[in-house]
Design an enzyme around this catalytic site. Structure first.
Site, PDB file in Angstrom:
ATOM      1  N   PHE A   1      61.340 -53.008  73.648  1.00  9.22           N
ATOM      2  CA  PHE A   1      62.317 -52.544  74.637  1.00  9.22           C
ATOM      3  C   PHE A   1      63.610 -52.019  74.010  1.00  9.22           C
ATOM      4  CE2 PHE A   1      62.803 -57.212  74.229  1.00  9.22           C
ATOM      5  CZ  PHE A   1      64.137 -57.311  73.832  1.00  9.22           C
TER       6      PHE A   1
ATOM      7  N   HIS B   1      75.953 -59.840  79.544  1.00 12.17           N
ATOM      8  CA  HIS B   1      75.514 -60.359  78.247  1.00 12.17           C
ATOM      9  C   HIS B   1      76.501 -61.453  77.853  1.00 12.17           C
ATOM     10  CE1 HIS B   1      74.464 -60.497  73.956  1.00 12.17           C
ATOM     11  NE2 HIS B   1      75.771 -60.558  73.762  1.00 12.17           N
TER      12      HIS B   1
ATOM     13  N   ARG C   1      76.477 -69.319  78.948  1.00 13.86           N
ATOM     14  CA  ARG C   1      75.034 -69.028  79.000  1.00 13.86           C
ATOM     15  C   ARG C   1      74.414 -69.693  80.234  1.00 13.86           C
ATOM     16  NH1 ARG C   1      72.598 -65.419  75.397  1.00 13.86           N
ATOM     17  NH2 ARG C   1      70.803 -66.795  75.161  1.00 13.86           N
TER      18      ARG C   1
ATOM     19  N   LYS D   1      77.519 -55.227  81.993  1.00 14.89           N
ATOM     20  CA  LYS D   1      76.735 -54.077  81.546  1.00 14.89           C
ATOM     21  C   LYS D   1      76.844 -52.899  82.535  1.00 14.89           C
ATOM     22  CE  LYS D   1      73.363 -56.960  79.106  1.00 14.89           C
ATOM     23  NZ  LYS D   1      71.921 -57.194  78.895  1.00 14.89           N
TER      24      LYS D   1
ATOM     25  N   ASN E   1      70.329 -56.573  83.589  1.00 15.89           N
ATOM     26  CA  ASN E   1      70.614 -57.948  83.995  1.00 15.89           C
ATOM     27  C   ASN E   1      72.117 -58.267  84.024  1.00 15.89           C
ATOM     28  OD1 ASN E   1      70.987 -57.993  81.271  1.00 15.89           O
ATOM     29  ND2 ASN E   1      69.508 -59.607  80.827  1.00 15.89           N
TER      30      ASN E   1
ATOM     31  N   GLU F   1      80.331 -60.627  67.575  1.00 15.72           N
ATOM     32  CA  GLU F   1      80.244 -59.704  68.714  1.00 15.72           C
ATOM     33  C   GLU F   1      81.625 -59.343  69.250  1.00 15.72           C
ATOM     34  OE1 GLU F   1      77.476 -61.391  71.546  1.00 15.72           O
ATOM     35  OE2 GLU F   1      75.767 -60.949  70.256  1.00 15.72           O
TER      36      GLU F   1
ATOM     37  N   TYR G   1      72.928 -54.555  69.059  1.00 18.10           N
ATOM     38  CA  TYR G   1      71.634 -55.143  69.395  1.00 18.10           C
ATOM     39  C   TYR G   1      70.645 -55.066  68.226  1.00 18.10           C
ATOM     40  CZ  TYR G   1      72.697 -55.971  74.340  1.00 18.10           C
ATOM     41  OH  TYR G   1      73.215 -56.464  75.516  1.00 18.10           O
TER      42      TYR G   1
HETATM   43  P1  CMP Z   1      71.092 -59.578  76.561  1.00 15.97           P
HETATM   44  O1  CMP Z   1      71.413 -60.968  76.891  1.00 15.97           O
HETATM   45  O2  CMP Z   1      72.190 -58.571  76.501  1.00 15.97           O
HETATM   46  O3  CMP Z   1      70.314 -59.562  75.156  1.00 15.97           O
HETATM   47  C1  CMP Z   1      69.325 -58.638  74.817  1.00 15.97           C
HETATM   48  C2  CMP Z   1      68.996 -57.713  75.945  1.00 15.97           C
HETATM   49  O4  CMP Z   1      67.754 -57.044  75.826  1.00 15.97           O
HETATM   50  C3  CMP Z   1      68.841 -58.518  77.228  1.00 15.97           C
HETATM   51  O5  CMP Z   1      70.034 -59.044  77.656  1.00 15.97           O
HETATM   52  C4  CMP Z   1      68.188 -57.501  78.134  1.00 15.97           C
HETATM   53  O6  CMP Z   1      69.106 -56.548  78.642  1.00 15.97           O
HETATM   54  C5  CMP Z   1      67.257 -56.823  77.140  1.00 15.97           C
HETATM   55  N1  CMP Z   1      65.889 -57.412  77.198  1.00 15.97           N
HETATM   56  C6  CMP Z   1      65.498 -58.623  76.751  1.00 15.97           C
HETATM   57  N2  CMP Z   1      64.185 -58.821  76.945  1.00 15.97           N
HETATM   58  C7  CMP Z   1      63.729 -57.687  77.539  1.00 15.97           C
HETATM   59  C8  CMP Z   1      62.444 -57.267  77.973  1.00 15.97           C
HETATM   60  N3  CMP Z   1      61.368 -58.053  77.854  1.00 15.97           N
HETATM   61  N4  CMP Z   1      62.357 -56.033  78.543  1.00 15.97           N
HETATM   62  C9  CMP Z   1      63.423 -55.252  78.644  1.00 15.97           C
HETATM   63  N5  CMP Z   1      64.689 -55.589  78.235  1.00 15.97           N
HETATM   64  C10 CMP Z   1      64.832 -56.800  77.694  1.00 15.97           C
END
Ligand code: CMP
Length: 147
Positions: free
Chosen positions: A58, A116, A86, A10, A113, A127, A50
């Site tokens: 969020f 993905h 994962r 990301k 984070n 995807e 998404y």
């Molecule tokens: P990802 O695994 O890409 O899938 C969905 C994304 O939404 C996740 O990683 C985070 O980047 C984001 N995300 C999921 N939960 C939250 C949350 N509680 N607050 C903010 N961002 C979130």
């Protein structure tokens, strides 16, 4: 079973110069990189990618973050690739991620984070098609002609 899955590095991972670190870890875990490209997500593509999170509080911030810089998209292959990737990336929230996972080590928070990974084989196919054309996917199946 040998599977292919999709991983994204990301914008936070790209900005903080962690591309090499993430890829090195993935290779050490036995994944083969079948395809890789760096790109900047268009807002419409991010929204579609998404879409499952459309109702989440969020969602808008997530889209802003995902288009804030370039990302790296990778097609990765190994035995049980979906589950194994994962495990290697860890939980969404780095505070909850297991020690030794990519997110525990590198992620800042639940949103930023670093990576993905697709959560099922069927989602991996959907995807992957956001980033790689049919021709590119077919070329990944062809054996190299180099010695
Ligand atoms: P990802 O695994 O890409 O899938 C969905 C994304 O939404 C996740 O990683 C985070 O980047 C984001 N995300 C999921 N939960 C939250 C949350 N509680 N607050 C903010 N961002 C979130």
């Amino acid at each position: 079973m040998i599977e292919q899955t999709l991983m994204l590095i990301k914008p936070d991972g790209v900005r903080s110069n962690r591309i090499g670190q993430v890829i090195s870890r993935i290779e050490k875990e036995g994944f083969r990189i079948c395809g890789m490209k760096m790109l900047r997500l268009q807002p419409e593509t991010a929204a579609e990618f998404y879409a499952a999170h459309r109702e989440k509080p969020f969602y808008a911030d997530l889209l802003t973050f995902m288009v804030s810089d370039r990302i790296v998209a990778l097609v990765l292959e190994r035995e049980e690739a979906v589950t194994r990737l994962r495990e290697v990336i860890g939980a969404t929230d780095p505070a909850e991620a297991a020690v030794g996972t990519i997110r525990k080590k590198l992620a800042s928070n639940k949103q930023e984070n670093v990576v993905h990974a697709s959560d099922s084989l069927s989602n991996a196919q959907v995807e992957t098609s956001f980033f790689f054309s049919r021709e590119e996917l077919l070329s990944m199946l062809k054996k190299s002609t180099m010695p």
